[in-house]
Design a protein around this motif. Structure first.
Motif, PDB file in Angstrom:
ATOM      1  N   LYS A   1       0.832  -1.210   0.000  1.00 36.07           N
ATOM      2  CA  LYS A   1       0.000   0.000   0.000  1.00 36.07           C
ATOM      3  C   LYS A   1       0.861   1.252   0.000  1.00 36.07           C
ATOM      4  O   LYS A   1       1.706   1.434   0.866  1.00 36.07           O
ATOM      5  N   GLN A   2       0.594   2.121  -0.979  1.00 35.21           N
ATOM      6  CA  GLN A   2       1.340   3.366  -1.086  1.00 35.21           C
ATOM      7  C   GLN A   2       0.377   4.545  -0.977  1.00 35.21           C
ATOM      8  O   GLN A   2      -0.796   4.439  -1.320  1.00 35.21           O
ATOM      9  N   MET A   3       0.873   5.667  -0.497  1.00 32.89           N
ATOM     10  CA  MET A   3       0.045   6.858  -0.330  1.00 32.89           C
ATOM     11  C   MET A   3      -0.284   7.450  -1.699  1.00 32.89           C
ATOM     12  O   MET A   3       0.428   7.227  -2.659  1.00 32.89           O
TER      13      MET A   3
ATOM     14  N   TYR B   1       8.891   9.138  -1.215  1.00 30.81           N
ATOM     15  CA  TYR B   1       7.557   8.644  -1.557  1.00 30.81           C
ATOM     16  C   TYR B   1       7.581   7.148  -1.891  1.00 30.81           C
ATOM     17  O   TYR B   1       6.669   6.416  -1.538  1.00 30.81           O
ATOM     18  N   GLN B   2       8.636   6.704  -2.534  1.00 32.59           N
ATOM     19  CA  GLN B   2       8.739   5.285  -2.922  1.00 32.59           C
ATOM     20  C   GLN B   2       8.747   4.352  -1.721  1.00 32.59           C
ATOM     21  O   GLN B   2       8.335   3.205  -1.821  1.00 32.59           O
ATOM     22  N   PHE B   3       9.246   4.810  -0.574  1.00 40.09           N
ATOM     23  CA  PHE B   3       9.434   3.935   0.574  1.00 40.09           C
ATOM     24  C   PHE B   3       8.506   4.245   1.744  1.00 40.09           C
ATOM     25  O   PHE B   3       8.671   3.701   2.822  1.00 40.09           O
ATOM     26  N   HIS B   4       7.528   5.083   1.538  1.00 40.42           N
ATOM     27  CA  HIS B   4       6.559   5.430   2.585  1.00 40.42           C
ATOM     28  C   HIS B   4       5.301   4.598   2.317  1.00 40.42           C
ATOM     29  O   HIS B   4       4.427   5.001   1.546  1.00 40.42           O
ATOM     30  N   ARG B   5       5.208   3.431   2.936  1.00 48.73           N
ATOM     31  CA  ARG B   5       4.143   2.471   2.638  1.00 48.73           C
ATOM     32  C   ARG B   5       3.614   1.819   3.907  1.00 48.73           C
ATOM     33  O   ARG B   5       4.190   1.964   4.968  1.00 48.73           O
TER      34      ARG B   5
ATOM     35  N   MET C   1      -5.832  12.664   4.835  1.00 51.43           N
ATOM     36  CA  MET C   1      -5.976  12.526   6.279  1.00 51.43           C
ATOM     37  C   MET C   1      -4.856  11.640   6.804  1.00 51.43           C
ATOM     38  O   MET C   1      -4.265  10.871   6.064  1.00 51.43           O
ATOM     39  N   GLU C   2      -4.608  11.752   8.099  1.00 47.32           N
ATOM     40  CA  GLU C   2      -3.589  10.941   8.764  1.00 47.32           C
ATOM     41  C   GLU C   2      -4.262  10.105   9.844  1.00 47.32           C
ATOM     42  O   GLU C   2      -5.136  10.582  10.549  1.00 47.32           O
ATOM     43  N   ILE C   3      -3.842   8.849   9.933  1.00 51.06           N
ATOM     44  CA  ILE C   3      -4.310   7.972  11.005  1.00 51.06           C
ATOM     45  C   ILE C   3      -3.146   7.774  11.966  1.00 51.06           C
ATOM     46  O   ILE C   3      -2.019   7.521  11.545  1.00 51.06           O
ATOM     47  N   VAL C   4      -3.441   7.908  13.253  1.00 53.05           N
ATOM     48  CA  VAL C   4      -2.427   7.691  14.289  1.00 53.05           C
ATOM     49  C   VAL C   4      -2.866   6.486  15.104  1.00 53.05           C
ATOM     50  O   VAL C   4      -3.940   6.491  15.706  1.00 53.05           O
ATOM     51  N   ILE C   5      -2.039   5.445  15.107  1.00 48.86           N
ATOM     52  CA  ILE C   5      -2.328   4.215  15.844  1.00 48.86           C
ATOM     53  C   ILE C   5      -1.491   4.228  17.113  1.00 48.86           C
ATOM     54  O   ILE C   5      -0.268   4.312  17.062  1.00 48.86           O
ATOM     55  N   HIS C   6      -2.155   4.156  18.272  1.00 46.02           N
ATOM     56  CA  HIS C   6      -1.471   4.212  19.563  1.00 46.02           C
ATOM     57  C   HIS C   6      -1.393   2.829  20.188  1.00 46.02           C
ATOM     58  O   HIS C   6      -2.373   2.095  20.217  1.00 46.02           O
ATOM     59  N   THR C   7      -0.194   2.509  20.682  1.00 45.42           N
ATOM     60  CA  THR C   7       0.006   1.322  21.505  1.00 45.42           C
ATOM     61  C   THR C   7       0.449   1.822  22.885  1.00 45.42           C
ATOM     62  O   THR C   7       0.583   3.024  23.090  1.00 45.42           O
ATOM     63  N   ALA C   8       0.697   0.906  23.798  1.00 39.87           N
ATOM     64  CA  ALA C   8       1.128   1.318  25.133  1.00 39.87           C
ATOM     65  C   ALA C   8       2.488   2.015  25.083  1.00 39.87           C
ATOM     66  O   ALA C   8       2.759   2.922  25.867  1.00 39.87           O
TER      67      ALA C   8
ATOM     68  N   SER D   1       0.227   8.734   7.206  1.00 47.09           N
ATOM     69  CA  SER D   1      -0.234  10.041   6.750  1.00 47.09           C
ATOM     70  C   SER D   1      -0.395  10.046   5.241  1.00 47.09           C
ATOM     71  O   SER D   1       0.291   9.321   4.527  1.00 47.09           O
ATOM     72  N   GLY D   2      -1.319  10.876   4.785  1.00 49.41           N
ATOM     73  CA  GLY D   2      -1.499  11.029   3.356  1.00 49.41           C
ATOM     74  C   GLY D   2      -2.509  10.093   2.751  1.00 49.41           C
ATOM     75  O   GLY D   2      -2.443   9.796   1.571  1.00 49.41           O
ATOM     76  N   LEU D   3      -3.458   9.626   3.526  1.00 49.55           N
ATOM     77  CA  LEU D   3      -4.503   8.763   2.996  1.00 49.55           C
ATOM     78  C   LEU D   3      -5.670   9.602   2.503  1.00 49.55           C
ATOM     79  O   LEU D   3      -5.968  10.655   3.069  1.00 49.55           O
ATOM     80  N   ASP D   4      -6.345   9.142   1.452  1.00 47.55           N
ATOM     81  CA  ASP D   4      -7.589   9.776   1.045  1.00 47.55           C
ATOM     82  C   ASP D   4      -8.548   9.717   2.229  1.00 47.55           C
ATOM     83  O   ASP D   4      -8.529   8.755   2.998  1.00 47.55           O
TER      84      ASP D   4
END
Length: 163
Positions: A8-10, A76-80, A124-131, A138-141
């Motif tokens: 998956k790429q942005m 951009y090539q490696f942000h997946r 939009m950006e999604i932030v996934i939180h763990t402990a 970042s950079g998703l439709d």
């Protein structure tokens, strides 16, 4: 050996966001440099080592900005990313590349964020939180981000039920 790329790429529009962010950051550092230079000039000590120091400062800021701009297509090539039923994988870096795997059952909560540059590009950006930390996609439709958030929540529910 070739480094494996996640599937998956942005969207390409993320490059515009990165360029704008880089320009704003460069502008801030240039304004700080101009302020310090004006202050030193006001103190009437802007000579000798101070002139050299400020010259080096401005050169470093400009060189850093140019390099950051030139590396955007490569970055951009490696942000997946990739989502599987077991984990989320994040790939980042263009010189020092990393893939981070976050087990689904370790996710505590998910946030969506959208700054002005992302909003203008309808991203939009999604932030996934763990402990222990947080991870950003970042950079998703916008529609994709909402669906992805819901998909992750469903995977977390299933993983928590299995425990």
């Amino acid at each position: 050996m070739d480094y494996p790329l996640l599937p998956k790429q942005m969207p390409e529009r993320i490059k515009k966001v990165w360029k704008k962010s880089n320009l704003v950051t460069t502008g801030i550092f240039l304004i700080i440099g101009i302020g310090v230079t004006a202050f030193l000039n006001w103190l009437d000590v802007l000579e000798g080592v101070w002139v050299w120091s400020m010259g080096i400062y401005f050169a470093v800021v400009l060189i850093w900005s140019i390099i950051a701009m030139l590396l955007i297509p490569y970055r951009y090539q490696f942000h997946r990313y990739e989502i599987t039923p077991e984990d989320l994988s994040f790939q980042d870096g263009y010189i020092f590349r990393t893939i981070t795997h976050v087990p689904i059952n370790r996710i505590q909560h998910i946030e969506t964020e959208q700054g002005p540059f992302l909003r203008k590009e309808k991203l939009m950006e999604i932030v996934i939180h763990t402990a222990a930390s947080s991870h950003h996609i970042s950079g998703l439709d916008v529609e994709e981000a909402v669906q992805l958030r819901q998909q992750i929540i469903e995977l977390v529910k299933v993983a928590k039920e299995d425990v």
